[in-house]
Design an enzyme around this catalytic site. Structure first.
Site, PDB file in Angstrom:
ATOM      1  N   GLU A 289       0.986  -1.239  -0.120  1.00 47.88           N
ATOM      2  CA  GLU A 289      -0.084  -0.058   0.136  1.00 47.88           C
ATOM      3  C   GLU A 289       0.911   1.149  -0.101  1.00 47.88           C
ATOM      4  O   GLU A 289       1.938   1.271   0.584  1.00 47.88           O
ATOM      5  CB  GLU A 289      -0.721  -0.085   1.051  1.00 47.88           C
ATOM      6  N   LYS A 349      -9.832   0.379  -1.955  1.00 48.66           N
ATOM      7  CA  LYS A 349      -9.795   0.166  -0.598  1.00 48.66           C
ATOM      8  C   LYS A 349     -11.154   0.314  -0.180  1.00 48.66           C
ATOM      9  O   LYS A 349     -11.865   1.518  -0.506  1.00 48.66           O
ATOM     10  CB  LYS A 349      -8.919   0.754   0.185  1.00 48.66           C
ATOM     11  N   CYS A 399      -4.210  -3.366   4.153  1.00 43.27           N
ATOM     12  CA  CYS A 399      -3.997  -2.829   5.424  1.00 43.27           C
ATOM     13  C   CYS A 399      -5.003  -3.062   6.531  1.00 43.27           C
ATOM     14  O   CYS A 399      -5.270  -3.989   7.138  1.00 43.27           O
ATOM     15  CB  CYS A 399      -3.418  -1.433   5.327  1.00 43.27           C
TER      16      CYS A 399
END
Length: 540
Positions: A289, A349, A399
């Protein structure tokens, strides 16, 4: 260790069987210290320490502290203190560069949920099977924390401290909620067992709490065959690139070009090693990321750097980038970069981090501080995209998303045979945060029966096998490349078949038990009131 606490309520079968004088209850101060100690034990059970067995001990102490309390406010207070002992050290990484302004309020907010659990356990203490009810209510508390406020914050689920423990196989059967329930049941059962052994050692008095201790561990051992490790969809060689950042801290993003160069350079170094015969050629490459916070779809230089690295390594790369939409707002996007076709697929995301990537109630909080404008205005995605990278069908959990059961499940069940977790932990320095996140990755590997490839900007990157074992991992703040042949697995685990239903069953059972306990307390109060009135009439 806290001494066993004796129930001071008269009239119970246990009291009638006990001919010895009751012990003096623990003073409030001692109980408070013990409650904090229970939370500290839960914290110490978490990685990077392998002391997973401290978690059930923490529940033993908490169970002893809560036993015999009559009022919900006492349960709330002791639960809150346990939460403070747990979350304050666990979440210390949130304040490493910004100080206590984020760390302490967040820790206190999470401790409130444990206070509510403590209050509920006290209210439900009028029911039989107290350890079971307490474990169910603990599961309710974790479920609530995962959804409110601001989309929830499930960090610190008990399951995430168990990647080394006996309970880990339960992830394949019922996911993280089942692990947390099992650990809590063992601990609360242990508290009740100690209490009864101190009062009456007759077998009929100790068999129920003994079963509460033993059955969760037995169940974990029984489901070990559900933990699959076979390569039933083939094998691929993967590479996780950790390019590193110029320096740790909040300002690492100011060196966006340097971060991109670092990851491209480390990929090209890997390509040189392949040509020199030092390492096998990967079939796919995972970048972290934020490895390109310069939008390569709008910036020709960034495009050229990534494209050159992809062509040099000769394999598709999943690139973590920040892209700008037509609405001029940013997205945290994984880009599938083909060495021939360039950018060919995208995953945005979905579970964004509040007060970081987004700012809830920005205009309201701006009244108190202009610092709210340091938070981003990222827009969430909506689809659990799977990247086709050769034989691999790569599910993505970026994440923060890996902490959320449903987000990861939706990605894995979308036809995947491999799970990648690109992450950026550079803003948290040399703290325990990245090890706590790696523990989540290990639980997810077992839960979904997938190899997990973790690529972090600054560490820890890792290769996690479907049984949760870590075969390779990097250090912190060092460039590295992990290359390994890993199994692809298309099997749908029992946990994925069941989805969220195990948690729902546990939550509904816990809420039903609490509702019944409240009804029973109300009935007991009416009976007590009528008896009091009758006595007054007789005396009158």
């Amino acid at each position: 260790m806290v001494a066993p606490v004796v129930d001071s309520e008269p009239g119970t079968p246990e009291d009638s069987a006990d001919r010895r004088p009751a012990r003096r209850p623990l003073p409030a101060l001692a109980r408070s210290v013990a409650a904090v100690g229970a939370g500290v034990l839960l914290y110490l059970a978490n990685p990077p320490r392998p002391t997973w067995w401290l978690a059930p001990l923490g529940f033993v102490v908490l169970g002893l502290v809560l036993h015999g309390r009559k009022r919900a406010r006492a349960g709330f207070g002791y639960g809150f203190l346990a939460g403070a002992g747990y979350f304050t050290p666990l979440l210390a990484w949130t304040g490493v560069f910004v100080g206590p302004v984020a760390w302490l309020p967040l820790s206190a907010a999470e401790a409130v949920f444990l206070g509510l659990v403590g209050a509920a356990i006290v209210l439900a203490s009028v029911l039989p099977a107290a350890p079971l009810v307490a474990a169910l209510l603990w599961t309710c508390g974790e479920a609530l924390r995962a959804v409110v406020p601001f989309g929830g914050f499930p960090w610190g689920k008990i399951a995430f401290g168990q990647p080394e423990g006996l309970y880990l196989p339960l992830a394949a059967a019922g996911g993280a909620p089942l692990i947390g329930f099992a650990v809590a049941l063992t601990g609360f059962g242990g508290a009740e067992l100690l209490r009864r052994l101190a009062r009456d050692r007759r077998p009929r008095m100790i068999i129920a709490p003994a079963l509460a201790v033993v059955l969760p561990v037995t169940a974990a051992l029984a489901v070990i065959p559900l933990v699959g490790t076979d390569a039933n969809a083939g094998e691929v060689t993967v590479a996780a690139i950790q390019g590193n950042v110029p320096r740790a801290g909040l300002d690492f993003n100011a060196q966006r070009r340097a971060v991109l160069d670092n990851h491209a350079n480390r990929t090209e170094q890997l390509a040189e090693d392949i040509r020199a015969g030092k390492t096998p050629k990967p079939d796919l490459v995972i970048w972290p990321e934020n490895s390109s916070d310069i939008d390569p779809l709008r910036n020709a230089d960034a495009y050229a750097i990534i494209d050159r690295a992809a062509k040099d390594i000769g394999a598709p790369i999943a690139v973590g980038g920040v892209t700008i939409g037509d609405d001029r707002l940013p997205r945290n996007t994984m880009i599938l970069w083909d060495p021939v076709r360039g950018p060919s697929d995208f995953y945005t995301k979905r579970q964004l981090q509040p007060f970081g990537e987004t700012m809830p109630y920005r205009s309201l909080f701006r009244i108190f501080t202009k610092e709210v404008d340091r938070a981003g205005n990222f827009q969430p995605g909506s689809e659990p995209t799977v990247f086709g990278m050769g034989a691999a069908r790569v599910a993505l959990a970026t994440c923060y998303e890996v902490a959320f059961d449903g987000v990861v499940r939706d990605s894995v069940r979308n036809g995947s045979n491999l799970l990648a977790v690109p992450t950026n932990n550079a803003t948290f320095g040399f703290t325990e945060m990245t090890y706590q996140q790696l523990a989540m990755d290990r639980v997810r590997a077992v839960e979904h029966g997938r190899t997990v490839v973790v690529a972090a900007t600054s560490g820890v990157s890792a290769i996690v096998r479907p049984d949760g074992s870590v075969t390779q991992q990097t250090g912190l703040f060092t460039p590295a490349a992990l290359v390994e042949e890993v199994p692809l697995r298309a099997t749908v685990t029992l946990s994925d078949h069941l989805g969220a239903s195990p948690e729902w069953v546990l939550v509904i059972a816990g809420l039903a038990a609490l509702a019944f306990a409240l009804w029973r307390r109300r009935g007991d109060k009416r009976v007590g009131d009528r008896r009091g009135s009758a006595i007054e009439e007789e005396n009158g």
